[in-house]
Design an enzyme around this catalytic site. Sequence first.
Site, PDB file in Angstrom:
ATOM      1  CE1 TYR A 172      -3.501   2.237   0.626  1.00 39.47           C
ATOM      2  CE2 TYR A 172      -2.872   3.271   2.482  1.00 39.47           C
ATOM      3  CZ  TYR A 172      -3.794   3.337   1.975  1.00 39.47           C
ATOM      4  OH  TYR A 172      -4.163   3.977   1.341  1.00 39.47           O
ATOM      5  CE  LYS A 176      -3.624   5.099  -1.469  1.00 40.68           C
ATOM      6  NZ  LYS A 176      -4.140   6.173  -2.094  1.00 40.68           N
TER       7      LYS A 176
END
Length: 273
Positions: A172, A176
């Site tokens: 994740y 990002k």
Amino acid sequence: MGAGLGSLLLRAAYRRLRRGSLDGRTVVVTGASSGLGAALAREAASRGARLVLLARSLDKLASLAAELSPSRVVYRYCDLADGDSDLGSLLKECLSQLGSSRIQLLVNCAGLSVRASCAETTMAVHRRLMEVNYFGQVAMTQAALPFLSKGSTLLMVSSVQGLMAIPHRSAYAASKHALQAYSDSLRAELSSEGVGVCVASPGYLATELSANALRGDGSIHGETDETTKGGLRPDLAARDILDAALEGRHEFVLADFKVQAALALRRLWPSLF
């Protein structure tokens, strides 16, 4: 008591005046079926926007469109992990149905998280998160570029984990961080054309992100973390995030002092962080 109430009313009035208007403007929201995406759609609608709502759950989109204003909302199925989607044609069709030819605000909000250590996370999960959180956002952005004009804004919804990584979120955080880097390059390229790029990096929000997260083997996590339960309400986050985008902010970190301090420490004293 009277003075306290007066102060609250003054602050509320100031916030109403400060809120950027979207009256008659066309706003496209990805990941609009739930969580922060749905909250951003509601907030944009409250400011007078015409909306294109995109997500995988048509039932939820239909319910949201009916709640808002069916005559000012178009919704379509969209899976950003599907690299073969013709997003340009999808946007053109939606804009035509709204009677519009331009996008004044694109909100890239679709996202997927993970709950697994680096060692446990399969390459399939790494690729899945990159497809949704990075490649999908890039594909939607590039499809939208021909429909932008001077004064348009691209709002990229990232995370504080796009600025600092924590354990058990490697896939994740990496996706990002990639979105942050892409947005920085894009902002520099579009500045001469009068198109803004705002990266919003919220902390924990009270959404279904953790429940819908993937485990390392690709199965659904299915649990809501305590940090998520105690997170900021999506409607409050949506209000502040839209304010930041419409004010022309390049970056907006929506988090408490502890997180802000950690971000500063990450830059100034990495080893201590």
